[in-house]
Design a protein around this motif. Sequence first.
Motif, short mmCIF file in Angstrom:
data_model
loop_
_atom_site.label_atom_id
_atom_site.label_comp_id
_atom_site.label_asym_id
_atom_site.label_seq_id
_atom_site.Cartn_x
_atom_site.Cartn_y
_atom_site.Cartn_z
N PHE A 114 0.84 -1.20 0.00
CA PHE A 114 0.00 0.00 0.00
C PHE A 114 0.87 1.25 0.00
O PHE A 114 0.62 2.20 -0.74
N ALA A 115 1.91 1.25 0.83
CA ALA A 115 2.83 2.39 0.90
C ALA A 115 3.66 2.52 -0.37
O ALA A 115 3.85 3.62 -0.90
N LEU A 116 4.16 1.38 -0.88
CA LEU A 116 5.02 1.42 -2.06
C LEU A 116 4.25 1.79 -3.32
O LEU A 116 4.78 2.45 -4.21
N ALA A 117 2.99 1.35 -3.41
CA ALA A 117 2.21 1.56 -4.63
C ALA A 117 1.46 2.88 -4.65
O ALA A 117 1.05 3.34 -5.72
N ALA A 118 1.27 3.52 -3.49
CA ALA A 118 0.44 4.73 -3.43
C ALA A 118 1.01 5.87 -4.28
O ALA A 118 0.27 6.51 -5.04
N LEU A 119 2.31 6.12 -4.19
CA LEU A 119 2.89 7.23 -4.96
C LEU A 119 2.84 6.99 -6.46
O LEU A 119 2.39 7.87 -7.21
N PRO A 120 3.28 5.82 -6.96
CA PRO A 120 3.11 5.58 -8.41
C PRO A 120 1.64 5.64 -8.84
O PRO A 120 1.33 6.16 -9.92
N ALA A 121 0.74 5.12 -7.99
CA ALA A 121 -0.68 5.17 -8.32
C ALA A 121 -1.18 6.61 -8.36
O ALA A 121 -2.00 6.98 -9.21
N GLY A 122 -0.68 7.44 -7.44
CA GLY A 122 -1.05 8.86 -7.45
C GLY A 122 -0.56 9.56 -8.71
O GLY A 122 -1.29 10.37 -9.29
N ARG A 123 0.64 9.25 -9.13
CA ARG A 123 1.17 9.83 -10.36
C ARG A 123 0.32 9.40 -11.57
O ARG A 123 0.01 10.21 -12.45
N LEU A 124 -0.08 8.13 -11.59
CA LEU A 124 -0.94 7.65 -12.67
C LEU A 124 -2.29 8.35 -12.65
O LEU A 124 -2.85 8.71 -13.69
N ALA A 125 -2.82 8.58 -11.44
CA ALA A 125 -4.12 9.23 -11.32
C ALA A 125 -4.08 10.68 -11.79
O ALA A 125 -5.10 11.23 -12.20
N ASP A 126 -2.91 11.32 -11.72
CA ASP A 126 -2.77 12.68 -12.21
C ASP A 126 -2.68 12.73 -13.73
O ASP A 126 -2.68 13.81 -14.31
N LYS A 127 -2.60 11.57 -14.38
CA LYS A 127 -2.45 11.53 -15.83
C LYS A 127 -3.54 10.71 -16.53
O LYS A 127 -4.02 11.11 -17.59
N LEU A 128 -3.95 9.58 -15.93
CA LEU A 128 -4.86 8.65 -16.59
C LEU A 128 -6.31 8.89 -16.20
O LEU A 128 -6.61 9.75 -15.36
N ASN A 129 -7.20 8.10 -16.79
CA ASN A 129 -8.62 8.14 -16.46
C ASN A 129 -8.81 7.57 -15.06
O ASN A 129 -8.57 6.38 -14.82
N ARG A 130 -9.25 8.40 -14.11
CA ARG A 130 -9.31 7.99 -12.71
C ARG A 130 -10.39 6.96 -12.42
O ARG A 130 -10.13 6.01 -11.65
N PRO A 131 -11.61 7.07 -12.95
CA PRO A 131 -12.60 6.01 -12.68
C PRO A 131 -12.14 4.62 -13.12
O PRO A 131 -12.39 3.63 -12.43
N ARG A 132 -11.49 4.54 -14.29
CA ARG A 132 -11.01 3.25 -14.76
C ARG A 132 -9.90 2.70 -13.85
O ARG A 132 -9.83 1.50 -13.58
N LEU A 133 -9.04 3.60 -13.38
CA LEU A 133 -7.95 3.19 -12.49
C LEU A 133 -8.52 2.63 -11.19
O LEU A 133 -8.07 1.59 -10.68
N ILE A 134 -9.54 3.30 -10.65
CA ILE A 134 -10.17 2.82 -9.41
C ILE A 134 -10.85 1.47 -9.64
O ILE A 134 -10.74 0.56 -8.80
N ALA A 135 -11.56 1.32 -10.77
CA ALA A 135 -12.26 0.07 -11.06
C ALA A 135 -11.29 -1.11 -11.12
O ALA A 135 -11.57 -2.21 -10.62
N GLY A 136 -10.12 -0.89 -11.73
CA GLY A 136 -9.12 -1.95 -11.79
C GLY A 136 -8.64 -2.35 -10.40
O GLY A 136 -8.44 -3.54 -10.11
N GLY A 137 -8.48 -1.35 -9.53
CA GLY A 137 -8.07 -1.64 -8.17
C GLY A 137 -9.11 -2.44 -7.41
O GLY A 137 -8.78 -3.32 -6.60
N VAL A 138 -10.39 -2.14 -7.64
CA VAL A 138 -11.47 -2.87 -6.96
C VAL A 138 -11.42 -4.36 -7.30
O VAL A 138 -11.58 -5.21 -6.42
N VAL A 139 -11.20 -4.68 -8.56
CA VAL A 139 -11.13 -6.09 -8.97
C VAL A 139 -9.98 -6.79 -8.24
O VAL A 139 -10.14 -7.91 -7.72
N ILE A 140 -8.83 -6.13 -8.16
CA ILE A 140 -7.66 -6.74 -7.53
C ILE A 140 -7.90 -6.99 -6.05
O ILE A 140 -7.64 -8.09 -5.53
N TRP A 141 -8.42 -5.96 -5.32
CA TRP A 141 -8.55 -6.16 -3.88
C TRP A 141 -9.70 -7.12 -3.54
O TRP A 141 -9.64 -7.79 -2.50
#
Length: 443
Positions: free
Chosen positions: A74-101
């Motif tokens: 969670f700590a290691l992935a949060a910053l790269p995920a935040g950088r992706l969220a500042d660039k990519l489609n955020r709803p799709r990024l969240i949906a992908g995370g929901v499937v994984i968890w």
Amino acid sequence: MRTGLNDLDRSAPNGGESHPLLGSYTVAVLCLTLILSFIDRFIINLVVDPIRSELGLSDVEISLLQGAGFALIFALAALPAGRLADKLNRPRLIAGGVVIWSLATIACGVSEGFWSFFVARVFLGFGEAALIPAASSLIIDSFPAARRGTALGIFSLGSTSGSGIALIVGGVVLSYLGSRAAADLPIIASLAPWRQLMLVVGIPGFFFVPLLLLIPEPARANRLALPDLQLLRRKLMAERGLVLRLCFAKGVMSLADFGMAAWLPTLLMRHYAATPVAAGATIGIATSMAGIIGSIGGGMLSDWSAPPCSISTRVKLIVGSYLVALCGAISIGLSSSSLQIGVAFSLWVVGSVSGSVVGRVTMQERVPNNMRATTVALSITISAIIGIAAGPTLVPVIAGLMHGADNELQFAIVVVGVISVMPALLLIIRSASTVSVAAAAEG
């Protein structure tokens, strides 16, 4: 200083305006998704002893599953995920995370030992890492400055309600799964109740994916490219490190947030003869009701103190909130019943949550909109390293040092609360003084 903040506000797309119904839908779905994430994260706290007994684990090993196993990635992935969220489609990024968890939660239910459970908790943290940074920046970009605090406060209900609902609903479901009525359940009937619980709570996430994909991605101002790390560092260190201080203050507060959430149900069951249902209801109701007050109250205070109010007003509000939390921590030590502990814990939750909401709104308003998810991700990373990883483990370690004392677990929870609030107050008070100096120099 006001000019700089107003410039940042204008960087929001379309002035942060959105259709009221669309904005309400966005906040509602994101809030429910956050509730789901906290249910999947915290449900383990209600079945500590059954897991420990079946898998042959110690309290420290259980605490690693509660904290470090989740917090590591969670700590290691949060910053790269935040950088992706500042660039990519955020709803799709969240949906992908929901499937994984969701898959990871189900994997917890079929784990055969410490390491398989640990790996499943790692993937749970990986899936959840993008949610809060992406959702927080999405909400800030979707509302004008005068409404951001309330919108973010409603979204934050998901964190407090999620842990509370996990205990309340989890206790009821666990009670049902352990009864004769559940003996004929298909596929999972032969499993232990705690395993059935993990499998059941892992399924709903898949139904959230289409709801998330219906959320539109707001147009970003001028399609700004991701800032380089040097520029990000300068923004974080501006105003004598105001944003960075807010991140670390939230981080040290999370030490007790997660330590208390992990061990208060066990305290009530071990020392106050509470059943799992009663313990879950007591802490769950305290968390949920106080979380509503803290989230909505913190959001309204943020909107009340929105620009052109001085930033020092926000800092004073955070200090006041953390002092309320300190009163709650001390009150837990003075409590002598489950009810008293629930009331005392509610004070902690109100103070911690309201301070967190005001701080999160403030830190996002101090940076451009193409840095907002990254800034929230940095705060989450710090909280994960300090709070989620260490909080659940620090409580039994301190209790072990008090071996033989009456209610050593209760004493340890109070100690963790106090040592969380004090450095947070020092960081925030220091922020107030540096902001005042900067404002005087600017004047």
